[in-house]
Design an enzyme around this catalytic site. Structure first.
Site, PDB file in Angstrom:
ATOM      1  N   GLY B  17       0.838  -1.198   0.000  1.00 21.88           N
ATOM      2  CA  GLY B  17       0.000   0.000   0.000  1.00 21.88           C
ATOM      3  C   GLY B  17       0.871   1.244   0.000  1.00 21.88           C
ATOM      4  O   GLY B  17       1.963   1.250   0.578  1.00 21.88           O
ATOM      5  N   SER B  18       0.409   2.302  -0.677  1.00 21.52           N
ATOM      6  CA  SER B  18       1.246   3.498  -0.835  1.00 21.52           C
ATOM      7  C   SER B  18       0.403   4.771  -0.895  1.00 21.52           C
ATOM      8  O   SER B  18       0.762   5.735  -1.565  1.00 21.52           O
ATOM      9  CB  SER B  18       2.086   3.376  -2.100  1.00 21.52           C
ATOM     10  OG  SER B  18       1.213   3.116  -3.205  1.00 21.52           O
ATOM     11  N   GLY B  19      -0.718   4.750  -0.167  1.00 24.66           N
ATOM     12  CA  GLY B  19      -1.502   5.983  -0.046  1.00 24.66           C
ATOM     13  C   GLY B  19      -0.836   6.913   0.956  1.00 24.66           C
ATOM     14  O   GLY B  19       0.360   6.805   1.228  1.00 24.66           O
ATOM     15  N   ASN B  20      -1.650   7.805   1.517  1.00 24.93           N
ATOM     16  CA  ASN B  20      -1.137   8.772   2.476  1.00 24.93           C
ATOM     17  C   ASN B  20      -0.546   8.074   3.706  1.00 24.93           C
ATOM     18  O   ASN B  20       0.597   8.315   4.110  1.00 24.93           O
ATOM     19  CB  ASN B  20      -2.324   9.679   2.863  1.00 24.93           C
ATOM     20  CG  ASN B  20      -1.951  10.812   3.771  1.00 24.93           C
ATOM     21  OD1 ASN B  20      -2.412  10.875   4.905  1.00 24.93           O
ATOM     22  ND2 ASN B  20      -1.141  11.737   3.301  1.00 24.93           N
ATOM     23  N   TRP B  21      -1.306   7.157   4.262  1.00 22.86           N
ATOM     24  CA  TRP B  21      -0.894   6.452   5.481  1.00 22.86           C
ATOM     25  C   TRP B  21       0.147   5.390   5.142  1.00 22.86           C
ATOM     26  O   TRP B  21       1.131   5.201   5.855  1.00 22.86           O
ATOM     27  CB  TRP B  21      -2.143   5.890   6.153  1.00 22.86           C
ATOM     28  CG  TRP B  21      -2.044   5.194   7.485  1.00 22.86           C
ATOM     29  CD1 TRP B  21      -2.824   4.147   7.891  1.00 22.86           C
ATOM     30  CD2 TRP B  21      -1.186   5.487   8.590  1.00 22.86           C
ATOM     31  NE1 TRP B  21      -2.497   3.774   9.172  1.00 22.86           N
ATOM     32  CE2 TRP B  21      -1.484   4.575   9.623  1.00 22.86           C
ATOM     33  CE3 TRP B  21      -0.161   6.417   8.808  1.00 22.86           C
ATOM     34  CZ2 TRP B  21      -0.823   4.567  10.857  1.00 22.86           C
ATOM     35  CZ3 TRP B  21       0.505   6.412  10.043  1.00 22.86           C
ATOM     36  CH2 TRP B  21       0.168   5.493  11.042  1.00 22.86           C
ATOM     37  N   ALA B 178      -1.811  10.751   9.523  1.00 19.90           N
ATOM     38  CA  ALA B 178      -0.644  10.416   8.701  1.00 19.90           C
ATOM     39  C   ALA B 178       0.211  11.632   8.376  1.00 19.90           C
ATOM     40  O   ALA B 178       1.444  11.600   8.542  1.00 19.90           O
ATOM     41  CB  ALA B 178      -1.116   9.731   7.422  1.00 19.90           C
ATOM     42  N   LYS B 270     -14.030   3.801  18.169  1.00 15.77           N
ATOM     43  CA  LYS B 270     -13.846   5.226  18.504  1.00 15.77           C
ATOM     44  C   LYS B 270     -14.652   6.124  17.575  1.00 15.77           C
ATOM     45  O   LYS B 270     -14.999   7.251  17.947  1.00 15.77           O
ATOM     46  CB  LYS B 270     -12.370   5.595  18.439  1.00 15.77           C
ATOM     47  CG  LYS B 270     -11.753   5.294  17.082  1.00 15.77           C
ATOM     48  CD  LYS B 270     -11.032   6.445  16.460  1.00 15.77           C
ATOM     49  CE  LYS B 270     -10.694   6.149  15.022  1.00 15.77           C
ATOM     50  NZ  LYS B 270      -9.747   7.060  14.428  1.00 15.77           N
ATOM     51  N   ASN B 336     -15.714  12.382  11.827  1.00 20.75           N
ATOM     52  CA  ASN B 336     -16.977  11.946  12.415  1.00 20.75           C
ATOM     53  C   ASN B 336     -17.458  12.969  13.439  1.00 20.75           C
ATOM     54  O   ASN B 336     -18.639  13.334  13.473  1.00 20.75           O
ATOM     55  CB  ASN B 336     -16.794  10.585  13.101  1.00 20.75           C
ATOM     56  CG  ASN B 336     -16.495   9.486  12.098  1.00 20.75           C
ATOM     57  OD1 ASN B 336     -17.378   9.025  11.407  1.00 20.75           O
ATOM     58  ND2 ASN B 336     -15.229   9.087  11.996  1.00 20.75           N
ATOM     59  N   GLN B 364     -17.333   6.777   8.359  1.00 22.36           N
ATOM     60  CA  GLN B 364     -16.982   5.512   9.002  1.00 22.36           C
ATOM     61  C   GLN B 364     -17.857   5.281  10.236  1.00 22.36           C
ATOM     62  O   GLN B 364     -18.348   4.188  10.474  1.00 22.36           O
ATOM     63  CB  GLN B 364     -15.506   5.583   9.403  1.00 22.36           C
ATOM     64  CG  GLN B 364     -14.915   4.279   9.874  1.00 22.36           C
ATOM     65  CD  GLN B 364     -14.688   3.326   8.737  1.00 22.36           C
ATOM     66  OE1 GLN B 364     -14.054   3.661   7.759  1.00 22.36           O
ATOM     67  NE2 GLN B 364     -15.209   2.117   8.863  1.00 22.36           N
TER      68      GLN B 364
END
Lengths: 412, 412
Positions: B17-21, B178, B270, B336, B364
């Site tokens: 994976g290589s998104g923001n996070w 992130a 959460k 949220n 979410q």
């Protein structure tokens, strides 16, 4: 509601103190006693440190046609006439069954429950006035935040009061801003009440039967030091359930615990954590960093409590209003937080902010940080509390706010 | 640093994976492997879902004289040339030893540690691409927040990945935004890693030797269901200490625990708490009320975890970054929280805010609140989770935010 028909007597309640927080708690309990007539007398006394006041024009009680509003009046008489503490809790209607009394000895006459809610520095004088006048089997609850910390040990204010008056004294603390509670905005609090069993009839406390004491032997539990008198059997028992009835309101949710030391420490140590949170927020490090400081601070509170008090439970700090919630509130907008943030943003010391913004008034957190550090260093325990120690060292100019991560880093 | 001269091999690490996070975690581990050459190979692979991108003018890598900047390039090639993920983590220099790879099978070749960090909905496809290509004794860590909740039970994403690939998979979660971590702003996280002992040489996990599983029998621990292969003895052991070396940075403090289920649940539940906090904040009830909602929410997280997972520890929620700190961060400014606050202030439903402000994207928290409620009501446990149930009922229009105190009130 409890069935208590066997008890012929009812508890009489006095709130010792009538400032902003004292008047708020007095409002809460005065509302509650009316809901539990089997447990409590309907009149609640509130001792007022007398002073002459005039009704401000902003008060709902102000009426230019009334003589009351044109001249100075004793505060106690005004409260009993207009049912508003126009000076310390303006704009809030107090219940009619709350009676202000400027005579401290008279205010506690026949009272079996004494709620202490006045500034720290007035405790001694109030106790002087109470001595010899209280019911010998009375029970106390201290709503006064803070503890006395010196190199010799940690002393709970509830213990100071209890020992001085020869009674058991519990504590109330939580994420509580008085004016919000007075307005009926919802909040929670924690009441710690755990008297030793002095007679067979007294209900067994839910947790440990001993009261709190430091391991250092400086502050023996008041239940050990003083000879507590048993509550006569014609009074309803002061069980956790009945204590909850005295404080719990639809807008003021109460959880009762037995950990007096933990509840008291939470109200004091959170001020150190709030300074740390103000430092990292002032650096613009964002919510992650602020939450991290709070988490580390809560765990140092647990460690401090358990290291120096045999009866402290971790959950008092991690799960109760007096712990985690009070840390959160204090780190979102409390005075210690705001001043530390301002100091960091301006690149000045907190001492400078105290001087320029607070007219030299010293923050609770800076005092507590120093006292706690003196105590910890006398015990050789500074390194075991890296966040508390970091705050102290930053206050002393030995470190900077940006050093906090490295000062509290656990590498292994 | 550990003395590991007996181990001839080093762990090879791939970030899937290589998104923001994903790019942020890849940066963290690529920095760390260089600090522990006895444990890890110096090259870290990062699987990139390939796409064509142009370097934006705002990027530090933008150079109008360069041909690179005038035409579209494959993202992976660009990352390897300019060492910046110009699309998903612009402005952050990535370490030279981090190698972007568009071929998922090739990216995990020889890797013993697989870090999963991609959007929830891409897990299945990524696993399809990995199947048959991974080292059989590899170990995984999922950084993907959330769990799968249905009426039948709760399924951890780490378990889904582990079972699908036949490997053990732990989890990483915390109060982590992130972009703040990528900028080196200090934060903390929690890594849960607790593989069952599959050979005598493998270090014993610190806590329970079993992995997580719901009591409902729907999600048996992956360690029980799959036959885990032992890590060959020529590799350094993947102890808690060595796992910490992989993730811990001076600006990213790591605590390692064994409670994979607790860590995973914290990151999902959460979001329900954050909606509740947004509701009370939107009512203008102040910081007391907001802190109270967080406290109650943390305790419902504990209850939920311990009711449905035999291995969950309360302290994962009350004392770790993935619990209390993530709740705090999410309730201070998360999406949220902000949407629930906005809905309450405007007197509209969250669905309306999702429609008008998020272009119909669903939060979410609203999804999780519904899934958790479906599950709880299938178990007859709704009443034991009054805050989670209140949020669901408010979302359904059956209650209002101002009902929260009475809905969660414990009178006795």
């Amino acid at each position: 509601m409890s069935t208590l028909s066997a008890n012929t007597k009812r508890h009489r309640v006095t709130v010792v103190g009538s400032g902003n927080w004292g008047s708020t708690i007095a409002k809460v309990v005065a509302e509650n006693v009316l809901e539990f007539p089997n447990l409590f007398e309907s009149e609640v006394q509130m001792w007022v440190h007398e002073e002459q006041v005039t009704i401000p024009k902003s008060s709902p009680s102000y009426d230019p046609a009334s003589e009351l509003c044109t001249k100075e009046q004793p505060l106690s008489a005004l409260i009993n006439t207009v049912h508003e503490n126009v000076k310390y809790l303006p704009g809030i209607k107090l219940p009619d069954n709350l009676v202000a009394n400027p005579n401290i000895a008279d205010s506690v006459k026949g009272s079996t429950i004494l709620i202490f809610n006045l500034p720290h520095q007035f405790i001694k004088k109030a106790c002087d006035g109470l001595e010899g006048h209280i019911v010998p089997f009375a029970r106390g609850i201290s709503c006064i935040k803070g503890v006395e910390v010196s190199q010799k040990g940690v002393r709970l204010l509830s213990d100071m009061i209890g020992e001085r008056l020869g009674i058991y004294c519990g504590a109330l603390s939580g994420a509580n801003i008085a004016s919000e509670i007075a307005q009926g905005k919802w909040s929670e609090t924690t009441v710690a009440y755990d008297p030793p069993a002095v007679d067979s009839r007294h209900p067994t406390p839910r947790h440990s039967p001993t009261t709190s004491s430091t391991n250092l032997g400086m502050t023996p539990a008041n239940g050990e030091k003083i000879k507590l008198q048993a509550l006569p059997s014609d009074y309803p028992p002061l069980s956790h359930e009945n204590m909850k009835h005295l404080f719990h309101r639809p807008y003021f949710h109460v959880r009762i615990v037995s950990d007096v030391a933990g509840v008291s420490l939470g109200g004091a140590l959170k001020n150190i954590v709030a300074i740390a949170a103000g430092y990292v927020d002032g650096l613009g490090w964002g919510d992650n960093a602020k939450a991290a400081v709070m988490r580390v601070g809560i765990l140092e509170e647990v460690k401090f409590g358990q290291m120096f008090f045999s009866t402290v439970k971790a959950s008092t700090f991690t799960s109760e209003s007096c712990g985690v919630a009070d840390v959160i509130t204090s780190c979102m907008g409390g005075r210690n937080f705001r001043c530390a943030k301002m100091a960091t943003e301006r690149g000045v010391s907190i001492a400078e902010v105290e001087k320029n913004e607070l007219n030299g008034q010293v923050l609770q957190g800076t005092t507590t940080a120093k006292e706690v550090n003196d105590f910890l260093s006398s015990q050789g325990k500074e390194k075991e509390f890296p966040l508390f120690t970091a705050v102290y060292n930053i206050l002393q100019g030995k470190n900077k706010p940006e050093d906090i991560p490295s000062l509290i880093e656990v590498k292994d």
